[in-house]
Design a protein around this motif. Sequence first.
Motif, PDB file in Angstrom:
ATOM      1  N   HIS A 144     -49.643 -15.628  24.155  1.00  0.00           N
ATOM      2  CA  HIS A 144     -49.444 -17.078  24.223  1.00  0.00           C
ATOM      3  C   HIS A 144     -50.045 -17.659  25.503  1.00  0.00           C
ATOM      4  O   HIS A 144     -50.640 -18.744  25.490  1.00  0.00           O
ATOM      5  CB  HIS A 144     -47.942 -17.386  24.162  1.00  0.00           C
ATOM      6  CG  HIS A 144     -47.616 -18.834  24.333  1.00  0.00           C
ATOM      7  ND1 HIS A 144     -47.842 -19.772  23.336  1.00  0.00           N
ATOM      8  CD2 HIS A 144     -47.095 -19.509  25.393  1.00  0.00           C
ATOM      9  CE1 HIS A 144     -47.479 -20.964  23.779  1.00  0.00           C
ATOM     10  NE2 HIS A 144     -47.018 -20.828  25.021  1.00  0.00           N
ATOM     11  N   GLU A 173     -42.180 -12.349  11.665  1.00  0.00           N
ATOM     12  CA  GLU A 173     -43.195 -13.407  11.606  1.00  0.00           C
ATOM     13  C   GLU A 173     -42.748 -14.681  12.342  1.00  0.00           C
ATOM     14  O   GLU A 173     -43.453 -15.188  13.214  1.00  0.00           O
ATOM     15  CB  GLU A 173     -43.518 -13.745  10.139  1.00  0.00           C
ATOM     16  CG  GLU A 173     -44.285 -12.623   9.432  1.00  0.00           C
ATOM     17  CD  GLU A 173     -44.700 -12.991   8.020  1.00  0.00           C
ATOM     18  OE1 GLU A 173     -45.674 -12.399   7.536  1.00  0.00           O
ATOM     19  OE2 GLU A 173     -44.053 -13.892   7.407  1.00  0.00           O
ATOM     20  N   LYS A 174     -41.556 -15.146  12.007  1.00  0.00           N
ATOM     21  CA  LYS A 174     -41.124 -16.418  12.583  1.00  0.00           C
ATOM     22  C   LYS A 174     -40.688 -16.274  14.045  1.00  0.00           C
ATOM     23  O   LYS A 174     -40.889 -17.190  14.830  1.00  0.00           O
ATOM     24  CB  LYS A 174     -39.991 -16.997  11.748  1.00  0.00           C
ATOM     25  CG  LYS A 174     -40.435 -17.406  10.355  1.00  0.00           C
ATOM     26  CD  LYS A 174     -39.264 -18.047   9.584  1.00  0.00           C
ATOM     27  CE  LYS A 174     -39.736 -18.489   8.184  1.00  0.00           C
ATOM     28  NZ  LYS A 174     -38.632 -19.126   7.412  1.00  0.00           N
ATOM     29  N   HIS A 175     -40.075 -15.128  14.376  1.00  0.00           N
ATOM     30  CA  HIS A 175     -39.549 -14.975  15.741  1.00  0.00           C
ATOM     31  C   HIS A 175     -40.564 -14.338  16.687  1.00  0.00           C
ATOM     32  O   HIS A 175     -40.774 -14.818  17.802  1.00  0.00           O
ATOM     33  CB  HIS A 175     -38.267 -14.148  15.709  1.00  0.00           C
ATOM     34  CG  HIS A 175     -37.632 -13.974  17.057  1.00  0.00           C
ATOM     35  ND1 HIS A 175     -37.076 -15.022  17.747  1.00  0.00           N
ATOM     36  CD2 HIS A 175     -37.513 -12.881  17.865  1.00  0.00           C
ATOM     37  CE1 HIS A 175     -36.626 -14.605  18.893  1.00  0.00           C
ATOM     38  NE2 HIS A 175     -36.871 -13.301  19.002  1.00  0.00           N
ATOM     39  N   PHE A 176     -41.223 -13.237  16.221  1.00  0.00           N
ATOM     40  CA  PHE A 176     -42.133 -12.508  17.105  1.00  0.00           C
ATOM     41  C   PHE A 176     -43.601 -12.847  16.881  1.00  0.00           C
ATOM     42  O   PHE A 176     -44.452 -12.443  17.664  1.00  0.00           O
ATOM     43  CB  PHE A 176     -41.931 -10.995  16.943  1.00  0.00           C
ATOM     44  CG  PHE A 176     -40.617 -10.515  17.513  1.00  0.00           C
ATOM     45  CD1 PHE A 176     -40.448 -10.420  18.881  1.00  0.00           C
ATOM     46  CD2 PHE A 176     -39.564 -10.186  16.682  1.00  0.00           C
ATOM     47  CE1 PHE A 176     -39.251  -9.972  19.404  1.00  0.00           C
ATOM     48  CE2 PHE A 176     -38.364  -9.753  17.204  1.00  0.00           C
ATOM     49  CZ  PHE A 176     -38.199  -9.647  18.573  1.00  0.00           C
ATOM     50  N   GLY A 177     -43.913 -13.527  15.788  1.00  0.00           N
ATOM     51  CA  GLY A 177     -45.302 -13.953  15.581  1.00  0.00           C
ATOM     52  C   GLY A 177     -46.199 -12.927  14.922  1.00  0.00           C
ATOM     53  O   GLY A 177     -47.429 -13.089  14.931  1.00  0.00           O
ATOM     54  N   TYR A 178     -45.660 -11.860  14.348  1.00  0.00           N
ATOM     55  CA  TYR A 178     -46.483 -10.886  13.630  1.00  0.00           C
ATOM     56  C   TYR A 178     -46.840 -11.435  12.238  1.00  0.00           C
ATOM     57  O   TYR A 178     -46.136 -12.299  11.687  1.00  0.00           O
ATOM     58  CB  TYR A 178     -45.740  -9.551  13.478  1.00  0.00           C
ATOM     59  CG  TYR A 178     -45.622  -8.784  14.768  1.00  0.00           C
ATOM     60  CD1 TYR A 178     -46.714  -8.080  15.279  1.00  0.00           C
ATOM     61  CD2 TYR A 178     -44.428  -8.753  15.479  1.00  0.00           C
ATOM     62  CE1 TYR A 178     -46.602  -7.376  16.459  1.00  0.00           C
ATOM     63  CE2 TYR A 178     -44.313  -8.052  16.666  1.00  0.00           C
ATOM     64  CZ  TYR A 178     -45.408  -7.360  17.143  1.00  0.00           C
ATOM     65  OH  TYR A 178     -45.310  -6.674  18.313  1.00  0.00           O
ATOM     66  N   ASP A 205     -41.850  -8.521  23.909  1.00  0.00           N
ATOM     67  CA  ASP A 205     -41.808  -9.910  24.367  1.00  0.00           C
ATOM     68  C   ASP A 205     -42.902 -10.177  25.386  1.00  0.00           C
ATOM     69  O   ASP A 205     -43.491 -11.271  25.403  1.00  0.00           O
ATOM     70  CB  ASP A 205     -40.442 -10.210  24.993  1.00  0.00           C
ATOM     71  CG  ASP A 205     -39.318 -10.033  23.991  1.00  0.00           C
ATOM     72  OD1 ASP A 205     -38.929 -11.032  23.383  1.00  0.00           O
ATOM     73  OD2 ASP A 205     -38.845  -8.889  23.845  1.00  0.00           O
ATOM     74  N   THR A 219     -35.673 -10.637   5.191  1.00  0.00           N
ATOM     75  CA  THR A 219     -35.278 -10.366   6.587  1.00  0.00           C
ATOM     76  C   THR A 219     -36.475 -10.044   7.476  1.00  0.00           C
ATOM     77  O   THR A 219     -36.629 -10.613   8.571  1.00  0.00           O
ATOM     78  CB  THR A 219     -34.274  -9.207   6.640  1.00  0.00           C
ATOM     79  OG1 THR A 219     -33.154  -9.515   5.806  1.00  0.00           O
ATOM     80  CG2 THR A 219     -33.784  -8.975   8.067  1.00  0.00           C
ATOM     81  N   TYR A 277     -38.563  -4.812  27.448  1.00  0.00           N
ATOM     82  CA  TYR A 277     -39.061  -6.072  26.869  1.00  0.00           C
ATOM     83  C   TYR A 277     -40.577  -6.043  26.664  1.00  0.00           C
ATOM     84  O   TYR A 277     -41.257  -7.044  26.841  1.00  0.00           O
ATOM     85  CB  TYR A 277     -38.699  -7.239  27.803  1.00  0.00           C
ATOM     86  CG  TYR A 277     -37.221  -7.404  28.019  1.00  0.00           C
ATOM     87  CD1 TYR A 277     -36.427  -8.020  27.051  1.00  0.00           C
ATOM     88  CD2 TYR A 277     -36.606  -6.942  29.181  1.00  0.00           C
ATOM     89  CE1 TYR A 277     -35.066  -8.172  27.243  1.00  0.00           C
ATOM     90  CE2 TYR A 277     -35.242  -7.087  29.373  1.00  0.00           C
ATOM     91  CZ  TYR A 277     -34.479  -7.704  28.412  1.00  0.00           C
ATOM     92  OH  TYR A 277     -33.129  -7.864  28.603  1.00  0.00           O
ATOM     93  N   LYS A 313     -38.672 -13.050   8.255  1.00  0.00           N
ATOM     94  CA  LYS A 313     -37.950 -13.996   9.095  1.00  0.00           C
ATOM     95  C   LYS A 313     -37.932 -13.567  10.550  1.00  0.00           C
ATOM     96  O   LYS A 313     -38.096 -14.394  11.460  1.00  0.00           O
ATOM     97  CB  LYS A 313     -36.527 -14.134   8.577  1.00  0.00           C
ATOM     98  CG  LYS A 313     -35.686 -15.133   9.346  1.00  0.00           C
ATOM     99  CD  LYS A 313     -34.309 -15.236   8.736  1.00  0.00           C
ATOM    100  CE  LYS A 313     -33.450 -16.232   9.541  1.00  0.00           C
ATOM    101  NZ  LYS A 313     -32.074 -16.348   8.986  1.00  0.00           N
ATOM    102  N   VAL A 314     -37.740 -12.260  10.780  1.00  0.00           N
ATOM    103  CA  VAL A 314     -37.647 -11.768  12.159  1.00  0.00           C
ATOM    104  C   VAL A 314     -39.021 -11.537  12.782  1.00  0.00           C
ATOM    105  O   VAL A 314     -39.343 -12.049  13.853  1.00  0.00           O
ATOM    106  CB  VAL A 314     -36.802 -10.474  12.214  1.00  0.00           C
ATOM    107  CG1 VAL A 314     -36.798  -9.889  13.625  1.00  0.00           C
ATOM    108  CG2 VAL A 314     -35.384 -10.731  11.745  1.00  0.00           C
TER     109      VAL A 314
END
Length: 456
Positions: free
Chosen positions: A360, A404-409, A353, A398, A350, A401-402
């Motif tokens: 954060h 940028e929106k999920h991991f913040g890149y 994450d 795709t 992880y 979406k993964v």
Amino acid sequence: MHYRELFLTFLALIVKSTSEEICISRHNINVIEGEPFYLKHCLSSLAHGNETNTIRWSKSHGSHVLAKLNPRSSPRITVHNYILEFWPVELNDQGSYRFQMGNETKEWTLNVIKRDEHSCFSEKLVKSKKVAVKKALLINCKNSYYEKWINKTSLYKNCEKIDENYKSLSMVKNAEFTDQGYYSCIFSLIRNGKLYNVTQTFNITICEDLNNKNPVLLGPKTNYVAVELGEDVELNCSALANKNDVIYWSFWKENESYTNVHEEKEKTTWISEGKQHVSIILRIKKVDEKNLNFLFNCTVTNEGSTDIQSFILLRKDSTDISNPVFMRGMIISVLISVAVVCLVVVCVIYRVDLVLFYRHLMGRDETLTDGKTYDAFVSYLKDCHPENGEEYAFAVETLPKVLEKHFGYKLCIFERDIVPGGAVIDEIHSLIEKSRRLIIVLSKSYIGNEVSHWSF
């Protein structure tokens, strides 16, 4: 066992045997061919008042009906009122026999067993008896009914003669395991000048005395006790024992006297789970050099068994780590090692994450100081032909979406982030310079097309 107890046991059994009723009450009877046998009926209290009624003996075999027995029909079979005698019984005597006098009847089923030529007895006629070791073993060879005809009585063990006497004999002794076996009483009878034998066999099994078990000391046979010189020590010895077992301490050495060692006079006894326990304490006051490396033995004993437990005093070394402390240290070390390995595995799996969580948590991005605007530039086949639709959708839909929106890149996508009006090649080169990584959506169409159709 005391001789007085043996004598009382022997006397009680002799009285019992002489007072036994010789009437045959059981219905199914096994007898061996070639030996005398009798059937006798004992009248009930009501029948005694009608003894003038006619007595009738009859026999049936298989499907044959009852036939009256005639005493003159066979010289082997005699009838004496309530008694039917066989001199001797033979195989064809097998069947059912009935005694009848008025309204009173009694029936027996007689099974005649063929004699074993290789043994002095038949196993089907053996009576089994268990005797506890050290208890009274009594073999009483006495036959009240044939007593007037007995000429000699012999006692055999496993078909080997061990004793012989006139009329009757008895063997009484303290039972040992070697006494186990088959004991046969053979009575030699003489009647009308003919010799007959009557056999009684007992299967004697010698077992452990359940009421008197071997005493056992609790704990290891050798105990090492760490002590400091000058301190008082208390050694406790416990055992599973019977009521009359003896438990004691022994500590003696030639030319040595231990004035500081004392055995408690009072013993502690208690019952746990139905078993009797006993303990005895040895007190050592102000341990000195003579008490070290010496055997203090605790012994529990009875007539049949003895158990010994030893205690040895050792000097306690303050620099040594005691066993409990050492074990705790080992357990803690193992747990820490396992925790570290698990933490490393979790960090590897992880890691992305954890980096995002750190960003954060700290409220800042350490990549802001590297002069880059984007985390990655996405290179893909720009022309959207039907056969390229999957690669195009993956790059434009795709990935943002993964990542940028999920991991913040932050991704640089040509169609979305290029500034219109500039030179395409220069603009693409500039965007790549501002990106930390390059992501290429690779496919056969991507490789086969010219560079002008790519996203850079």
